[in-house]
Design a protein around this motif. Structure first.
Motif, PDB file in Angstrom:
ATOM      1  N   ILE A 112      41.185  19.451 -11.702  1.00 56.84           N
ATOM      2  CA  ILE A 112      41.303  18.067 -12.161  1.00 56.84           C
ATOM      3  C   ILE A 112      39.925  17.440 -12.317  1.00 56.84           C
ATOM      4  O   ILE A 112      39.632  16.768 -13.316  1.00 56.84           O
ATOM      5  CB  ILE A 112      42.173  17.251 -11.174  1.00 56.84           C
ATOM      6  N   VAL A 113      39.056  17.663 -11.334  1.00 52.97           N
ATOM      7  CA  VAL A 113      37.688  17.153 -11.421  1.00 52.97           C
ATOM      8  C   VAL A 113      36.997  17.708 -12.660  1.00 52.97           C
ATOM      9  O   VAL A 113      36.304  16.985 -13.383  1.00 52.97           O
ATOM     10  CB  VAL A 113      36.891  17.524 -10.151  1.00 52.97           C
ATOM     11  N   GLU A 114      37.195  18.999 -12.930  1.00 57.11           N
ATOM     12  CA  GLU A 114      36.583  19.636 -14.102  1.00 57.11           C
ATOM     13  C   GLU A 114      37.003  18.961 -15.395  1.00 57.11           C
ATOM     14  O   GLU A 114      36.187  18.756 -16.307  1.00 57.11           O
ATOM     15  CB  GLU A 114      36.958  21.116 -14.143  1.00 57.11           C
ATOM     16  N   LYS A 115      38.285  18.612 -15.493  1.00 52.23           N
ATOM     17  CA  LYS A 115      38.800  18.003 -16.716  1.00 52.23           C
ATOM     18  C   LYS A 115      38.431  16.524 -16.828  1.00 52.23           C
ATOM     19  O   LYS A 115      38.412  15.973 -17.925  1.00 52.23           O
ATOM     20  CB  LYS A 115      40.323  18.155 -16.786  1.00 52.23           C
ATOM     21  N   GLU A 116      38.137  15.883 -15.705  1.00 52.66           N
ATOM     22  CA  GLU A 116      37.851  14.449 -15.731  1.00 52.66           C
ATOM     23  C   GLU A 116      36.420  14.133 -16.154  1.00 52.66           C
ATOM     24  O   GLU A 116      36.168  13.058 -16.683  1.00 52.66           O
ATOM     25  CB  GLU A 116      38.131  13.818 -14.360  1.00 52.66           C
ATOM     26  N   THR A 117      35.489  15.033 -15.909  1.00 56.26           N
ATOM     27  CA  THR A 117      34.103  14.732 -16.267  1.00 56.26           C
ATOM     28  C   THR A 117      33.288  15.998 -16.431  1.00 56.26           C
ATOM     29  O   THR A 117      33.554  17.015 -15.779  1.00 56.26           O
ATOM     30  CB  THR A 117      33.424  13.857 -15.200  1.00 56.26           C
ATOM     31  N   GLY A 118      32.296  15.919 -17.304  1.00 54.72           N
ATOM     32  CA  GLY A 118      31.337  16.993 -17.450  1.00 54.72           C
ATOM     33  C   GLY A 118      29.962  16.575 -16.953  1.00 54.72           C
ATOM     34  O   GLY A 118      28.999  17.315 -17.075  1.00 54.72           O
ATOM     35  N   LYS A 119      29.895  15.361 -16.381  1.00 59.65           N
ATOM     36  CA  LYS A 119      28.623  14.828 -15.901  1.00 59.65           C
ATOM     37  C   LYS A 119      28.372  15.241 -14.456  1.00 59.65           C
ATOM     38  O   LYS A 119      29.142  14.880 -13.565  1.00 59.65           O
ATOM     39  CB  LYS A 119      28.609  13.297 -16.007  1.00 59.65           C
ATOM     40  N   PRO A 120      27.301  15.974 -14.187  1.00 58.26           N
ATOM     41  CA  PRO A 120      27.028  16.434 -12.821  1.00 58.26           C
ATOM     42  C   PRO A 120      26.977  15.304 -11.798  1.00 58.26           C
ATOM     43  O   PRO A 120      27.477  15.455 -10.681  1.00 58.26           O
ATOM     44  CB  PRO A 120      25.669  17.128 -12.959  1.00 58.26           C
ATOM     45  N   LEU A 121      26.397  14.164 -12.163  1.00 60.32           N
ATOM     46  CA  LEU A 121      26.245  13.070 -11.200  1.00 60.32           C
ATOM     47  C   LEU A 121      27.570  12.425 -10.839  1.00 60.32           C
ATOM     48  O   LEU A 121      27.688  11.780  -9.789  1.00 60.32           O
ATOM     49  CB  LEU A 121      25.284  12.012 -11.757  1.00 60.32           C
ATOM     50  N   ASP A 122      28.590  12.583 -11.699  1.00 65.68           N
ATOM     51  CA  ASP A 122      29.883  11.938 -11.450  1.00 65.68           C
ATOM     52  C   ASP A 122      30.875  12.834 -10.719  1.00 65.68           C
ATOM     53  O   ASP A 122      31.869  12.341 -10.179  1.00 65.68           O
ATOM     54  CB  ASP A 122      30.515  11.490 -12.778  1.00 65.68           C
ATOM     55  N   ARG A 123      30.648  14.137 -10.704  1.00 68.09           N
ATOM     56  CA  ARG A 123      31.652  15.050 -10.146  1.00 68.09           C
ATOM     57  C   ARG A 123      31.963  14.736  -8.690  1.00 68.09           C
ATOM     58  O   ARG A 123      33.123  14.669  -8.296  1.00 68.09           O
ATOM     59  CB  ARG A 123      31.183  16.502 -10.277  1.00 68.09           C
ATOM     60  N   GLY A 124      30.929  14.590  -7.881  1.00 62.00           N
ATOM     61  CA  GLY A 124      31.154  14.316  -6.461  1.00 62.00           C
ATOM     62  C   GLY A 124      31.883  13.012  -6.240  1.00 62.00           C
ATOM     63  O   GLY A 124      32.760  12.913  -5.374  1.00 62.00           O
ATOM     64  N   GLN A 125      31.539  11.986  -7.028  1.00 60.32           N
ATOM     65  CA  GLN A 125      32.186  10.679  -6.913  1.00 60.32           C
ATOM     66  C   GLN A 125      33.665  10.763  -7.290  1.00 60.32           C
ATOM     67  O   GLN A 125      34.527  10.190  -6.619  1.00 60.32           O
ATOM     68  CB  GLN A 125      31.487   9.671  -7.823  1.00 60.32           C
ATOM     69  N   ILE A 126      33.947  11.482  -8.364  1.00 62.03           N
ATOM     70  CA  ILE A 126      35.342  11.640  -8.794  1.00 62.03           C
ATOM     71  C   ILE A 126      36.113  12.444  -7.762  1.00 62.03           C
ATOM     72  O   ILE A 126      37.267  12.126  -7.445  1.00 62.03           O
ATOM     73  CB  ILE A 126      35.400  12.276 -10.193  1.00 62.03           C
ATOM     74  N   GLY A 127      35.486  13.472  -7.212  1.00 65.23           N
ATOM     75  CA  GLY A 127      36.115  14.195  -6.113  1.00 65.23           C
ATOM     76  C   GLY A 127      36.406  13.274  -4.948  1.00 65.23           C
ATOM     77  O   GLY A 127      37.450  13.384  -4.287  1.00 65.23           O
ATOM     78  N   GLY A 128      35.488  12.330  -4.707  1.00 65.75           N
ATOM     79  CA  GLY A 128      35.683  11.365  -3.630  1.00 65.75           C
ATOM     80  C   GLY A 128      36.841  10.420  -3.881  1.00 65.75           C
ATOM     81  O   GLY A 128      37.612  10.097  -2.968  1.00 65.75           O
TER      82      GLY A 128
END
Length: 324
Positions: free
Chosen positions: A204-220
């Protein structure tokens, strides 16, 4: 007699190191060579000449035999390039320097897209073409496992004529290793109960963003929602559950129609991954960034705006989606 022997030796030495003339097919820059298992050294020489090397077959057979390496010749797919000498040819066959092709599996692809890429890959045997997803997973030693997300996105090399099942097996093993490594690094506070749940969230995180800086936040954000039992409300999961019904537009009625993958109508994770996550998405799922955010919305430039409450989220939606 000695002079004649020296001349013969010199001629043989010259021939072994001289580039072989090649009969190239129109449009080709190399001679394709296929050596089957069980082919004798004499048979290999026959195949080399028949494939396009313009050399006396008896000389090539003699070279293979007197080299002492005839039994070390390996079966496989090779390319004879211009400039190849008989000596270099034998070295290539003994070392098993097969011609390698490659196929790239991309982060965020679905299993269907993976199969399409494999079927289009150059000189890769499409053994999966006649198999159902269930049969494919059984062939890979994973009976009963849903194939979605189970293959690691990467570039895989293969010898010409290899089976696409062999590539899939390598990709599946790579994902097993990556998932195991990520799970071993999981945060002690994670609400995820198993590596499989980590794989689902990572997809789900992979599909939500391709921006490295946002991945951790979206996971959060998704981790926070899982902790409090709040629906994940992630559009990519809904779209995945729609399958062929999705026409490129996600409508309100789609968000209201219940499916196992509708994360608006159901709490918790969907039943399976929805795509292939890469290494960064796997880590974002098990080591989410510390955040109080429960919402995020796209800014329209690939990045996301995060909010801790619904009021803040609505303001962000008005700004970035509605332009107010």
């Amino acid at each position: 007699m000695l002079t004649a022997a020296l001349l013969l030796f010199g001629a043989a030495f010259w021939w072994l190191h001289e580039p072989m003339p090649l009969r190239l097919q129109p449009g080709s820059q190399v001679v394709d060579l296929e050596i089957e298992h069980g082919t004798t050294a004499n048979g290999v020489a026959d195949v080399v000449v028949a494939s396009g090397a313009d050399v006396p077959v008896l000389l090539l057979q003699a070279w293979f035999r007197f080299s002492g390496q005839a039994r070390l010749i390996k079966a496989g797919s090779y390319e004879i390039v211009p400039g190849t000498s008989p000596r270099r040819l034998l070295s290539m066959l003994v070392r098993g320097e097969e011609t390698l092709k490659n196929v790239t599996l991309v982060e965020g692809w679905t299993f269907s897209q993976v199969l399409q890429a494999l079927q289009k890959a150059e000189q890769l045997t499409p053994d999966t073409l006649a198999l159902s997803p269930e049969m494919i997973m059984e062939k890979l030693g994973k009976p009963g496992v849903h194939p979605e997300g189970r293959f690691f996105p990467d570039t895989y090399t293969y010898a010409k004529g290899s089976s696409d099942l062999a590539v899939l097996k390598r990709a599946a093993r790579a994902m097993d290793r990556r998932l195991e490594a990520a799970w071993s690094l999981r945060s002690p506070e994670t609400p995820l109960k198993s590596p499989d749940e980590a794989l689902i969230l990572a997809s789900i995180v992979e599909k939500e963003t391709g921006k490295p800086l946002d991945r951790g936040q979206i996971g959060g954000v998704f981790t926070n929602r899982l902790r409090i039992g709040m629906p994940l409300q992630t559009d990519p999961s809904v779209i995945y559950g729609m399958g062929a019904r999705f026409d490129g537009n996600l409508r309100k009625r789609d968000l209201q129609q219940d499916t196992p993958y509708n994360t608006y109508t159901r709490t918790g994770l969907p039943p399976t991954p929805i795509a292939m996550p890469g290494k960064a998405a796997l880590l974002a799922a098990v080591q989410p960034a510390p955040t109080k955010a429960l919402y995020f919305v796209s800014r329209g430039d690939g990045t996301s705006e995060f909010s801790e409450n619904l009021d803040g989220h609505n303001r962000a939606v008005n700004k970035y989606i509605r332009g107010r």
